[in-house]
Structures are given as structure tokens and as C-alpha cells.
Design a protein around this motif. Sequence first.
Motif, PDB file in Angstrom:
ATOM      1  N   ARG A  95       0.833  -1.211   0.000  1.00 61.83           N
ATOM      2  CA  ARG A  95       0.000   0.000   0.000  1.00 61.83           C
ATOM      3  C   ARG A  95       0.862   1.253   0.000  1.00 61.83           C
ATOM      4  O   ARG A  95       0.530   2.241  -0.672  1.00 61.83           O
ATOM      5  N   ASN A  96       1.976   1.199   0.732  1.00 58.90           N
ATOM      6  CA  ASN A  96       2.869   2.355   0.724  1.00 58.90           C
ATOM      7  C   ASN A  96       3.424   2.608  -0.674  1.00 58.90           C
ATOM      8  O   ASN A  96       3.572   3.752  -1.105  1.00 58.90           O
ATOM      9  N   LEU A  97       3.746   1.542  -1.377  1.00 62.99           N
ATOM     10  CA  LEU A  97       4.250   1.694  -2.731  1.00 62.99           C
ATOM     11  C   LEU A  97       3.158   2.220  -3.668  1.00 62.99           C
ATOM     12  O   LEU A  97       3.428   3.032  -4.568  1.00 62.99           O
ATOM     13  N   GLN A 118       2.804   5.787  -3.520  1.00 67.86           N
ATOM     14  CA  GLN A 118       3.872   6.469  -4.258  1.00 67.86           C
ATOM     15  C   GLN A 118       3.691   6.368  -5.768  1.00 67.86           C
ATOM     16  O   GLN A 118       4.522   6.845  -6.526  1.00 67.86           O
ATOM     17  N   GLY A 119       2.612   5.716  -6.135  1.00 65.80           N
ATOM     18  CA  GLY A 119       2.322   5.582  -7.559  1.00 65.80           C
ATOM     19  C   GLY A 119       2.987   4.389  -8.195  1.00 65.80           C
ATOM     20  O   GLY A 119       3.088   4.325  -9.426  1.00 65.80           O
ATOM     21  N   VAL A 120       3.447   3.423  -7.406  1.00 62.49           N
ATOM     22  CA  VAL A 120       4.115   2.221  -7.916  1.00 62.49           C
ATOM     23  C   VAL A 120       3.342   1.010  -7.432  1.00 62.49           C
ATOM     24  O   VAL A 120       3.178   0.827  -6.213  1.00 62.49           O
ATOM     25  N   ASP A 121       2.879   0.215  -8.370  1.00 62.67           N
ATOM     26  CA  ASP A 121       2.142  -1.001  -8.026  1.00 62.67           C
ATOM     27  C   ASP A 121       3.083  -2.199  -8.214  1.00 62.67           C
ATOM     28  O   ASP A 121       3.441  -2.558  -9.334  1.00 62.67           O
ATOM     29  N   VAL A 122       3.502  -2.795  -7.109  1.00 59.72           N
ATOM     30  CA  VAL A 122       4.454  -3.911  -7.135  1.00 59.72           C
ATOM     31  C   VAL A 122       3.740  -5.182  -6.677  1.00 59.72           C
ATOM     32  O   VAL A 122       3.139  -5.181  -5.586  1.00 59.72           O
ATOM     33  N   PRO A 123       3.800  -6.259  -7.412  1.00 61.48           N
ATOM     34  CA  PRO A 123       3.156  -7.507  -6.990  1.00 61.48           C
ATOM     35  C   PRO A 123       3.801  -8.058  -5.731  1.00 61.48           C
ATOM     36  O   PRO A 123       4.951  -7.762  -5.391  1.00 61.48           O
TER      37      PRO A 123
END
Length: 1019
Positions: free
Chosen positions: A880-882, A885-890
Motif C-alpha cells: 500500500r505504501n508503494l 507512491q504511484g508504484v504497483d508492485v506484486p
Amino acid sequence: MYCNAKRSLGKGRNCQLAMSRQGSTFSRRVATKGSKWVFLAASGIGAMKVVSNKIDETHGEVSKNLSLPYDTMADGLNSLAMSARSYSHYGRSYLDKIDELKNSFGDSVAGFNDILNGGLHRNYMLLPNAGDEVTPAIPPLQPLKPLQIEEPEIDEEAQDIQRQIQEVMDSPVLLEVPLPELESEPSQCTIPDETLVQHQEVLEKLSLELEEKERLMEELDATQNEKDLKHQEELGKLAQEIKAKEEAMNEKDSKFQEEKERLKEELAEAQNDSHRTETELRKELLKLQESYKRELDKYRSENEQLKFLVKNSNLKTSSVKKSIIDMYAEVLDTLSDNDNTYKIQDHLPRIVVVGDQSAGKTSVLEMIVRARIFPRGHGEMMTRSPVQVTLGEGNRHTAQFNGDDRVFDLSSEAELKELRAAVEGRMTKNLKPGETVSSEVISLTVKGPGLHRMVLVDLPGIISTETRGMMPKTKEALTEMAAMFMRNPNAIILCVQDGSIDAERSNVTNIVQAHDPKGKRTIFVLTKVDLAEQNMLNPTRVKKILEGKLFPMKALGYYAVVTGRGPQDDSIETIRAYEEDFFSRSKLFRSGAMRASQMSTNNLSLAVSDCFWKMVSDSVEQQADNFKAARYNLEAEWRNTFSGIREMDRNDLFEKAKDDILDDIAALHKSTPLEWETLLQENLWEEIHPKVVDDIYLGAAECTSSSNFNTKVDIALKDWTDDKLPQMAINVGWQTLFKQLETIMTTKKADREIGDLFQPLKANILETVKAQHAWQSTALKRLSVIQKNALEDTAVTNKMQWDNSISFMERILKERIDLANDNLERCIGPSWTERWTGWRSRSPLESQCVSAKNELQKLLVADEMHSKHLENDELTTVRRNLQTQGVDVPYEIICTVWEKLYAVTFLTRALSSAQQCRKAFYHRSIACNAVECNDVVLFWRATRMLETTSNALRLQIMNTEAQRLEQEVKQYLDELSRDEENKKRLITGKRVDLAEELRKVRSIQDKLELFIAELNKDQ
């Protein structure tokens, strides 16, 4: 002098001396009144003493009373002496003759006339001495006319003289009789002095030559007996030495077993003995095993040498001089092995037997050989490869394959069966995959009484149609094989035709005509003539065939034979008798369809043998010159191509390579124990460090107490030691041994003359021995005990050991930190510097990994002792923190980055803890980590295990495995030395082929020259 010329010449003695070989014969020269010389000879039984003075005193009275002239009396005495000598020589005593003289003197003068004329009527001749006038009283070999002597009245004085003569005759001394001049007229036969001298010289020379030959024969017999006795003594000594060596080996073995049992008992007792450790006992056992191994190898080597000497001794005692046909066959065998690389033509004569399948050509050959030596069948192909048969004379009927020590007795039906099976087995072995027939020649030597000397080659029969089971193009292969042998311009073609079938169905006659159109070297053989006579309505066809008028093919001679009467179990003697009986009553013979000289295998064998030796005499010298020219060309090519390099053929190069490889293996023993142990430790740690660091150390490092850490480590080490560790260590030892050997072989400085010529052979040996060599089975259990003891030892006894363990641990952790950083960098992509200097950019995935790494580092800063695994809520928070920041990490990428980041962090913290543990040797409580520096103890245990394992492996390699490896390499090299195909494949190149060809040409030329010398001598 009178002498029995015929008997003396028969015994090889001088006619003038006529000395008996059995008795101590001697002669004495006596002078008569007229200076005439004669020889009187007497045997060792006794001789007459000198009575010349007595005869002079009583000369007048004897002549008066006996009415005999003095010269006639002397001739009678000479005749009596010579007759007595002749009778003595052939076993009859001359005393009988003296008794007859006594009776003749006593009874009547007519009796003396009978004695006188009877002695002179024998085949005696007068042989005067050289230089005397020849006035023989009697012509040679002509009887004298009886002397007419009136019987006088014998008074007492004459009787007294007679008694004195008898006493003289009985005395054992030489009779020396002075004789007067003979007054008789010369006979009609006059023998020249020169002729007598020549006869005497010839007789003396013959006698001396015979005596010299007898002396040489006696010396030869004595020498041979002495050699045989010496050989027997040597064989006896060698047998005794072998027996002694075997007894010594058995004694050593029993002592070793006793010592082994003793050590086992001591090992069992030492478990409760604190003064002697188990390791010392095992070292002593290993040392004893190694000593026993060396002694056993020594005795085995000596035993093999003694057996080799015994074998050579037997060969020497039974060796005989090679016959001329054996010498010629040896040349042909050498040529058959020649691959004709340099177009060397084999034009030496041999007899090539060709014919249609089942025409009876093999049976013809067996009739010539006089034994059933070939496999037989009903209408099927039995001859599948050429069989070269060398015939020669011998006392026993035997057969022997070329290069084989086995001698088959052809008079034994059991050995004949074994020989046929051996021939069939060799034919099958020669067949390559996809072939029905083979062109490889099987060489066989047959000797026996009455066999004609020649060399025959039996070829597979020509076929018209290929049947099922035959490979494609079998027909063409058979035709080409026959043509290959018939193309030799000096080959004698024995064309065999089945007489029981129509001549128009023959295939072989056209093939023979194509290679010998003028018939200058072809002999035609018509088989199964008995069946032809039964089935043929027109006898003139057989006559036309045997006269050469039916076939366009021409031949030197035409022969008709019978090779059987149907059953295959008939012996050769039965068939020969049947053949003789058939021709004796044959209608074809009586009708004039065939001549007597054209019938029977015996006449055929004589004709073929004569033709063969005529061809040999006419062509062999030319062939020797051809090989001499080929040798000169090859030597010139070697000088131009390989100048300055020693000429070595394949066998020489193999022996050099063999010595080189054995030197490389011997170099294994030159490595020091420290070098071996260092190399083994490095290779072993390379193999086990993933298990020690990743599974055991990192798996137990998360424990919150030292007791839990130790428990988990102990369990993991025990399971590992019981399951895989000993075998892993043995695998490492095996790999280290062969890697070291390969390093020695490849890094050794190559000889300038050899270069890389041996590399294929060395690579093949390494590959083969690797597949064969297995580590000694008893080493696994012994190594397991050693490793368990090392890993169970947790007591670090001194500060040096503690510091060494920490240094080892630091080195390992630094290596793992570098590896973990590399893994992390590959995940996040190039750094800022790399992007600018290398014109690189991050991929979207690498950008996600960088964002995940930055977020995960916040967790580690907040909790330095974080566990290895992320909780679900932590994972959700990071994502959620990522996203904010506008970054969606699996989630998968977050977990992957966490593993790599945690490894770097954990290992860095462990390295710092290890450095702080240097001060905690005496007080573990001051350690800053939760396990109280027990991780250092873990690496200490691993170090101890490495040291003891490498030491045990080093002992096993140097004392056992290296020697076993050397024996395996020697055994494989011995096998290769007998495998010509593999040697040719592994040692190859233009240089090798040229040297090999030179060796063959030289060998053939030398053998041909020896054969030609013997042939000229034989002729």
C-alpha cells in the motif's frame, strides 16, 4: 695282399687295411727275400707270431714232401691269413680255418688244394703296395684253376713241421712271413699303379669322411642331450621357485589375517582404554594393509615373470626351423594385413578356389587337405569369409590358426569338431553389422604326412539370387571378392564346376574367363562326376568339358573328381576309397570320355602343387624387387616430410606413450601430503558449503537461545553425517584424484618429436579408467566414523583454534555477502553511476524492485532483529505504501526482493558478531549475539571435519587408490597393446601411417629375401 673288396667297401673301411671297427685291428709291414712288401692283417682275437726263420730252415723239406713250390706255399699262407681275417671281421673265428688247414696237412694234399682254391675262388683281389710291379697270380674276381698236386708220402719230419705251424697259428702274435720272389708268369690282368693309388686314396678319403661324420653325430647327440638336460634342470628350478613364491604369498596372507584379527581385538579393547585412541589403531591397520599390498604386488610381479620364463623355456626347447612353405605363408599373412595405403600391390602367387555355391569347392579343398576342417551345411552358405590354408609336410596331421598357440590333432574326430567350430566362430566374428560376407582372411596352417606344399584360398561361393536373410548387394560383394583375388596376375585360379547340373547354369566360368581369357593360370575341376554319370544321357558332354570344348573358358588342365557320396559324416579315407573304386569301373573312363591323368583328387593335387611352385619360382624375385623399390620411395618421402624426426611405427609410439602415461601416474606419489590435503579441503568445502552455510548455519541462526541453536545444529549434522556426508567426501576424493592426474597429463611439457600425438590416447585412458575405478568399499564406513567423531567434538581447546575458526567464518561470510550483494544488484538493475557511464537504463521490473527495496529497508531499520519471513500485514503495508507512491508492485516481487535484502543484512550482522566473538573465548557471556558465539563453534566443528576427512582421503589416495589406479591403467594398456583396431584409432596421423607402412614393407622385403634364398637352396 688279398682283401675282400666288396665287404670292406660296404663297411666304409680301407680295402688295403680292412681294419675291423669292433676289434683292435692292426697291421704290420713285413719284407720278403725279394724286397716285396705285403700287409697281413689280423683281428683282435689273436695273431700269428714270426716264423720266418723256421720256414727258411725247412723250406727244402716242405717243398720236397708236399711236392709244392715255395711260392705256392707262400701264396697259400697269404690266402689263409687274409681269409682268416675276413672271417674274423664278420664274426667267424679264423681258428676254424686253421683246423681245416691242419686236417688238410694231416689227411691229404688234396684237402690243402681245396682250402687254397676255395680261398682264392672268393671275391679276393691282389693289392700290392704303391711302386711295386703288379704281377698278381690270379685275375680279379676270376677263380683259379685247381692245382694238380700229387699226394706225397708225409714222413715224421713233415708232420713235425705241420705241428710247429699249427702252434704258430694258435699263438696271439702277428705272423711275419718272409716270402721269396714269385716265379710264376704274369697273369693276363695287369692293374696300373696310378689306378691303384687313386683307388686307395678314394677309399681312404671315404673312410675318413665317414669317421668324421660319425664323430660329428656323436658330438651333436652329446650336445643335444646336454642342452635337454640343462633345460629340464632350469624348468625344475623355475617350478620350485614358483612353488616357493606361492607358499610365501600364502604365508604372508595368513600372517596378514592373523595380524588383522589381532588389531580388531585390540580395537575392541581400546574402546575402553583411554591411552590408545581409535584413530591410532585405524592408522596402524591402514599402514599394515598398505605394507601387505606392496608385498603382494611384489610377489605377483615376480610370479608373472617366472611364468613368462617357463613359457619361453618351453618354446625354446620345442622350436624348430621354419620350412620353406611356412616362410612363404608368413609373407602372405603379412601382406593380408597390409592396408595398401601407398598402393603396394600384392602379386605373390597363391591358389584361389572359386566356384558356384554348393559346387563342391570346399569339399575339393578338404580332399587335398585330407581332413574335414570346414563347416558344412545343406544348400546354405557356410563359407562367409576367405580362408587361406597353407599345406606342408609333417610327421603328424595337425592344424593351427595363424597367431594362435592351439594345435588341433586332425586324426581326432573330437578336435576336428572343435576346429570346425573355431573356423565358423572366426567367420562370424569377422562379419560387420550389415554384412553377410567378410573380406577379412582367416589364415590356417595344415601339416601332415604326404601333403603337397602349397597355399590355397577358399572363397565364398558365387550366387545367382539373394535369399531372405542376406544383406542387400551380397551378390555383388561375392563377385567383387572373387575378382579381387583373381586380379592378381600370378594367382592360380582353381575353377570348380558342379558336374551334376547343366553346364549352362554355371556363373563362375564367365567370371574366370574375364580375368584369365587365355587360360594361362586356370585349372578346371569337374566335381560330382559320379552323379553326372548316373544322370547324363549324352556322355560326350563330359568329354567336351574335360577337353575344354564346351565352355569358352580356357585352362591349363581339366580334372574330374568325386568328393563324396551323399552323407556328410563320411571320412576322407572313405571318400578316397569310393573315388578310386568309382573311377576303376567308370563307364565314362572306359568310353574314353576322360583320361587316367585327369581323374582323382590326388592327380589334381599334384598338378596344382607343380603349377603353384612354378609360378612362385617365376615371379617371386620380381615381386621382391617391387617391394624394394616401394621401400626406397617411402624412405625418401619420410626424409622429405619428417626430416630430423626419428622414425617410429605405431607399436613403438604406443610403447613410448605407455611409459609416458605410467610416469604421469607415478607423479601422483610425488605430491606432498600437505598439497594433497590442501587440495582435498578446498574441493570438499566447495562441495559441502551450501549445506553447511545455507541449510545448517542459516537455518539455526534464527534461534533465540544458544541451547536451541546447538540442538538444531546437532540434529542437522547427525542426519547429514548418517546420510550423505561420507559419500560426498568419497566422491570429492575420487574427483580430486582424477583431476590431479588429468592436470599432470595435460600440463606436462610435450616432446618435440611427439607433440600432441598422445592426447587422444591419454583422454581415452582417463575416460575408461574413470568409468572402471571405484573407491574401496571399506573406506565409506571408516570415513563415517571419523567424520562423526570430528563433528561431535565441540571443545575448542585453545585460543589459536578459536581465532582460526573465526577467521574461517569471516572469510566464508564475506564471500556470501559478496554473493548476496550481486544477487540484489542483478535484481534492482544498474546503479546511478553505471547508468550514466554505461548508457544503460532500468527496466520496469528493475524499477519495481528498487521501489520495493527502499520500502523494505525501512522495516529493517525499525527492527534490526527482524525474522527471515515477512508477516502478511507487513507485506500488505509495504504494497500500500508503494501504491501511494504511484508504484504497483506484486507480492511475488516484494517477497523476492525481501529474501535478497534480508540475506545481505543478516550476513552483515553475522560478520559483525563474529568479529566481536574474538574476545569471547574465555567468557561466552560477553558475546553480543543470542547464540553466545556457538556459531563460531559450528564453524570450528566444520573445520575439524574438513581436516580429518581430508587427512583420511589423502591416506586412502596415497596408500591405496593411486596404486589401484596404476594397476587399472596398466591392465588397460596391456589390453590396448593387443587391440590393433583401437591402437590404430587412438594413435593416428600421416606420420604414423607412413612409419607403419615403412615397417611393413621392410618386413615383407626381408621375409621375401629369406624365402628366395631358401627356395634357391631347395632347388
